[in-house]
Design a protein around this motif. Structure first.
Motif, PDB file in Angstrom:
ATOM      1  N   GLU A  13       0.808  -1.213   0.000  1.00  0.00           N
ATOM      2  CA  GLU A  13       0.000   0.000   0.000  1.00  0.00           C
ATOM      3  C   GLU A  13       0.845   1.269   0.000  1.00  0.00           C
ATOM      4  O   GLU A  13       0.394   2.310  -0.460  1.00  0.00           O
ATOM      5  N   TYR A  14       2.062   1.173   0.568  1.00  0.00           N
ATOM      6  CA  TYR A  14       2.924   2.341   0.721  1.00  0.00           C
ATOM      7  C   TYR A  14       4.357   1.987   0.347  1.00  0.00           C
ATOM      8  O   TYR A  14       4.779   0.840   0.521  1.00  0.00           O
ATOM      9  N   VAL A  15       5.086   3.002  -0.124  1.00  0.00           N
ATOM     10  CA  VAL A  15       6.520   2.846  -0.375  1.00  0.00           C
ATOM     11  C   VAL A  15       7.262   3.940   0.389  1.00  0.00           C
ATOM     12  O   VAL A  15       6.929   5.120   0.275  1.00  0.00           O
ATOM     13  N   LEU A  16       8.257   3.519   1.166  1.00  0.00           N
ATOM     14  CA  LEU A  16       9.171   4.433   1.829  1.00  0.00           C
ATOM     15  C   LEU A  16      10.389   4.538   0.923  1.00  0.00           C
ATOM     16  O   LEU A  16      11.121   3.565   0.748  1.00  0.00           O
ATOM     17  N   THR A  17      10.583   5.692   0.299  1.00  0.00           N
ATOM     18  CA  THR A  17      11.696   5.868  -0.629  1.00  0.00           C
ATOM     19  C   THR A  17      12.920   6.346   0.130  1.00  0.00           C
ATOM     20  O   THR A  17      12.841   7.259   0.949  1.00  0.00           O
ATOM     21  N   LEU A  18      14.054   5.707  -0.149  1.00  0.00           N
ATOM     22  CA  LEU A  18      15.292   6.024   0.556  1.00  0.00           C
ATOM     23  C   LEU A  18      16.449   6.211  -0.418  1.00  0.00           C
ATOM     24  O   LEU A  18      16.527   5.523  -1.437  1.00  0.00           O
ATOM     25  N   ASP A  19      17.343   7.125  -0.069  1.00  0.00           N
ATOM     26  CA  ASP A  19      18.610   7.244  -0.772  1.00  0.00           C
ATOM     27  C   ASP A  19      19.573   6.246  -0.148  1.00  0.00           C
ATOM     28  O   ASP A  19      19.397   5.829   0.999  1.00  0.00           O
ATOM     29  N   GLN A  20      20.616   5.911  -0.873  1.00  0.00           N
ATOM     30  CA  GLN A  20      21.566   4.910  -0.401  1.00  0.00           C
ATOM     31  C   GLN A  20      22.362   5.358   0.821  1.00  0.00           C
ATOM     32  O   GLN A  20      22.923   4.540   1.538  1.00  0.00           O
ATOM     33  N   ASP A  21      22.392   6.638   1.089  1.00  0.00           N
ATOM     34  CA  ASP A  21      23.188   7.162   2.196  1.00  0.00           C
ATOM     35  C   ASP A  21      22.337   7.660   3.364  1.00  0.00           C
ATOM     36  O   ASP A  21      22.839   8.315   4.273  1.00  0.00           O
ATOM     37  N   SER A  22      21.056   7.356   3.352  1.00  0.00           N
ATOM     38  CA  SER A  22      20.160   7.798   4.423  1.00  0.00           C
ATOM     39  C   SER A  22      20.044   6.726   5.496  1.00  0.00           C
ATOM     40  O   SER A  22      19.944   5.544   5.185  1.00  0.00           O
ATOM     41  N   VAL A  23      20.052   7.152   6.743  1.00  0.00           N
ATOM     42  CA  VAL A  23      19.870   6.232   7.859  1.00  0.00           C
ATOM     43  C   VAL A  23      18.648   6.703   8.644  1.00  0.00           C
ATOM     44  O   VAL A  23      18.612   7.819   9.150  1.00  0.00           O
ATOM     45  N   CYS A  24      17.652   5.832   8.720  1.00  0.00           N
ATOM     46  CA  CYS A  24      16.378   6.175   9.360  1.00  0.00           C
ATOM     47  C   CYS A  24      16.443   5.977  10.866  1.00  0.00           C
ATOM     48  O   CYS A  24      17.143   5.090  11.350  1.00  0.00           O
ATOM     49  N   PRO A  25      15.658   6.773  11.587  1.00  0.00           N
ATOM     50  CA  PRO A  25      15.528   6.521  13.021  1.00  0.00           C
ATOM     51  C   PRO A  25      14.736   5.234  13.231  1.00  0.00           C
ATOM     52  O   PRO A  25      13.967   4.813  12.357  1.00  0.00           O
ATOM     53  N   ASP A  26      14.910   4.622  14.400  1.00  0.00           N
ATOM     54  CA  ASP A  26      14.251   3.338  14.640  1.00  0.00           C
ATOM     55  C   ASP A  26      12.753   3.447  14.875  1.00  0.00           C
ATOM     56  O   ASP A  26      12.065   2.446  14.996  1.00  0.00           O
ATOM     57  N   ASN A  27      12.237   4.676  14.890  1.00  0.00           N
ATOM     58  CA  ASN A  27      10.797   4.861  15.096  1.00  0.00           C
ATOM     59  C   ASN A  27      10.109   5.525  13.903  1.00  0.00           C
ATOM     60  O   ASN A  27       8.998   6.023  14.031  1.00  0.00           O
ATOM     61  N   ILE A  28      10.723   5.520  12.744  1.00  0.00           N
ATOM     62  CA  ILE A  28      10.163   6.249  11.599  1.00  0.00           C
ATOM     63  C   ILE A  28       8.773   5.735  11.229  1.00  0.00           C
ATOM     64  O   ILE A  28       7.851   6.526  11.036  1.00  0.00           O
ATOM     65  N   ILE A  29       8.607   4.444  11.139  1.00  0.00           N
ATOM     66  CA  ILE A  29       7.306   3.891  10.741  1.00  0.00           C
ATOM     67  C   ILE A  29       6.279   4.103  11.851  1.00  0.00           C
ATOM     68  O   ILE A  29       5.122   4.434  11.580  1.00  0.00           O
ATOM     69  N   GLU A  30       6.698   3.955  13.089  1.00  0.00           N
ATOM     70  CA  GLU A  30       5.811   4.228  14.221  1.00  0.00           C
ATOM     71  C   GLU A  30       5.290   5.666  14.159  1.00  0.00           C
ATOM     72  O   GLU A  30       4.095   5.919  14.346  1.00  0.00           O
ATOM     73  N   GLU A  31       6.166   6.621  13.864  1.00  0.00           N
ATOM     74  CA  GLU A  31       5.759   8.020  13.756  1.00  0.00           C
ATOM     75  C   GLU A  31       4.861   8.246  12.536  1.00  0.00           C
ATOM     76  O   GLU A  31       3.844   8.934  12.622  1.00  0.00           O
ATOM     77  N   TYR A  32       5.236   7.680  11.403  1.00  0.00           N
ATOM     78  CA  TYR A  32       4.435   7.850  10.189  1.00  0.00           C
ATOM     79  C   TYR A  32       3.056   7.218  10.316  1.00  0.00           C
ATOM     80  O   TYR A  32       2.079   7.723   9.759  1.00  0.00           O
ATOM     81  N   ASN A  33       2.973   6.097  11.031  1.00  0.00           N
ATOM     82  CA  ASN A  33       1.674   5.416  11.201  1.00  0.00           C
ATOM     83  C   ASN A  33       0.616   6.325  11.817  1.00  0.00           C
ATOM     84  O   ASN A  33      -0.574   6.149  11.574  1.00  0.00           O
ATOM     85  N   LYS A  34       1.037   7.303  12.585  1.00  0.00           N
ATOM     86  CA  LYS A  34       0.104   8.230  13.228  1.00  0.00           C
ATOM     87  C   LYS A  34      -0.658   9.090  12.209  1.00  0.00           C
ATOM     88  O   LYS A  34      -1.693   9.663  12.530  1.00  0.00           O
ATOM     89  N   TYR A  35      -0.142   9.178  10.983  1.00  0.00           N
ATOM     90  CA  TYR A  35      -0.712  10.090   9.984  1.00  0.00           C
ATOM     91  C   TYR A  35      -1.281   9.380   8.747  1.00  0.00           C
ATOM     92  O   TYR A  35      -1.724  10.040   7.818  1.00  0.00           O
ATOM     93  N   LEU A  36      -1.301   8.072   8.764  1.00  0.00           N
ATOM     94  CA  LEU A  36      -1.743   7.343   7.567  1.00  0.00           C
ATOM     95  C   LEU A  36      -3.220   7.514   7.248  1.00  0.00           C
ATOM     96  O   LEU A  36      -3.638   7.281   6.118  1.00  0.00           O
ATOM     97  N   ASP A  37      -4.011   7.924   8.209  1.00  0.00           N
ATOM     98  CA  ASP A  37      -5.445   8.116   7.975  1.00  0.00           C
ATOM     99  C   ASP A  37      -5.794   9.523   7.506  1.00  0.00           C
ATOM    100  O   ASP A  37      -6.970   9.847   7.336  1.00  0.00           O
ATOM    101  N   GLU A  38      -4.789  10.368   7.300  1.00  0.00           N
ATOM    102  CA  GLU A  38      -5.031  11.740   6.843  1.00  0.00           C
ATOM    103  C   GLU A  38      -5.737  11.727   5.483  1.00  0.00           C
ATOM    104  O   GLU A  38      -5.407  10.925   4.604  1.00  0.00           O
ATOM    105  N   HIS A  39      -6.684  12.628   5.309  1.00  0.00           N
ATOM    106  CA  HIS A  39      -7.430  12.749   4.062  1.00  0.00           C
ATOM    107  C   HIS A  39      -6.500  13.190   2.930  1.00  0.00           C
ATOM    108  O   HIS A  39      -5.709  14.112   3.090  1.00  0.00           O
ATOM    109  N   LYS A  40      -6.590  12.534   1.781  1.00  0.00           N
ATOM    110  CA  LYS A  40      -5.821  12.860   0.572  1.00  0.00           C
ATOM    111  C   LYS A  40      -4.318  12.926   0.855  1.00  0.00           C
ATOM    112  O   LYS A  40      -3.616  13.845   0.435  1.00  0.00           O
TER     113      LYS A  40
END
Length: 186
Positions: free
Chosen positions: A81-108
């Motif tokens: 349903e979703y794609v998290l796009t990353l550059d080869q040199d990016s390092v994500c925090p360990d809570n990125i998906i947890e934080e993003y999940n809070k906003y997945l129900d936003e309209h449009k």
């Protein structure tokens, strides 16, 4: 379901390993390689250390827009349903998906991002990507993210900057030039 896609072109394999380690366990993954000279090292690192990673190999560098579109096509095939796009040199925090999940129900919802209008660490609904016609492959690398964000806005989608997400991201390495005594980096 969320797929993380990492665009590769001659990456520093140690940094790539950091990148994958940071997102591993939060999402499923796919890497798109744009003709890296060190593809054997990439395969040794990636395929020997992690499961569930697919490397889509392009024989040459076809640009970041093409690689991003390939990620979304793969996502459609695999029913993500979703794609998290990353550059080869990016390092994500360990809570990125947890934080993003809070906003997945936003309209449009068109994109969730840690910084203003960049593709690295942006979470995009596959349906929004499809609706706007994907990334403009004629742009190759420069302005790909800005063009995509503009298309999302033109189609009425919302782009949310999530300030609680802090991405470790290296800027590209430019070359120093001097023309008529004026020094600049490009």
């Amino acid at each position: 379901m969320i797929l993380a896609g990492i665009t590769l072109f001659n990456p520093d394999v140690a940094r790539l390993e950091e990148n994958i380690s940071s997102i591993y366990g939060q999402v499923d993954r796919v890497c798109v390689d744009n003709g890296s000279d060190n593809i054997k090292n990439i395969e040794d690192c990636v395929l020997n250390n992690w499961k569930n990673i697919t490397i889509i190999k392009n024989g040459k560098n076809e640009g970041i827009a093409k690689a991003l579109n390939q990620m979304f096509e793969f996502a459609i095939e695999q029913q993500y349903e979703y794609v998290l796009t990353l550059d080869q040199d990016s390092v994500c925090p360990d809570n990125i998906i947890e934080e993003y999940n809070k906003y997945l129900d936003e309209h449009k919802l068109g994109s969730l991002c840690p910084h203003k209008c960049i593709t690295s660490a942006s979470l995009v609904p596959v349906s929004a990507w499809n609706d706007v016609g994907g990334f403009n492959e004629e742009l190759f690398i420069d302005f790909v993210d800005h063009d995509f964000c503009a298309k999302l806005k033109e189609h009425g989608y919302r782009i949310l900057q999530i300030g609680s997400v802090k991405l470790s991201h290296e800027l590209g390495k430019g070359k120093n030039y001097s023309i008529l005594g004026v020094k600049f980096t490009a």
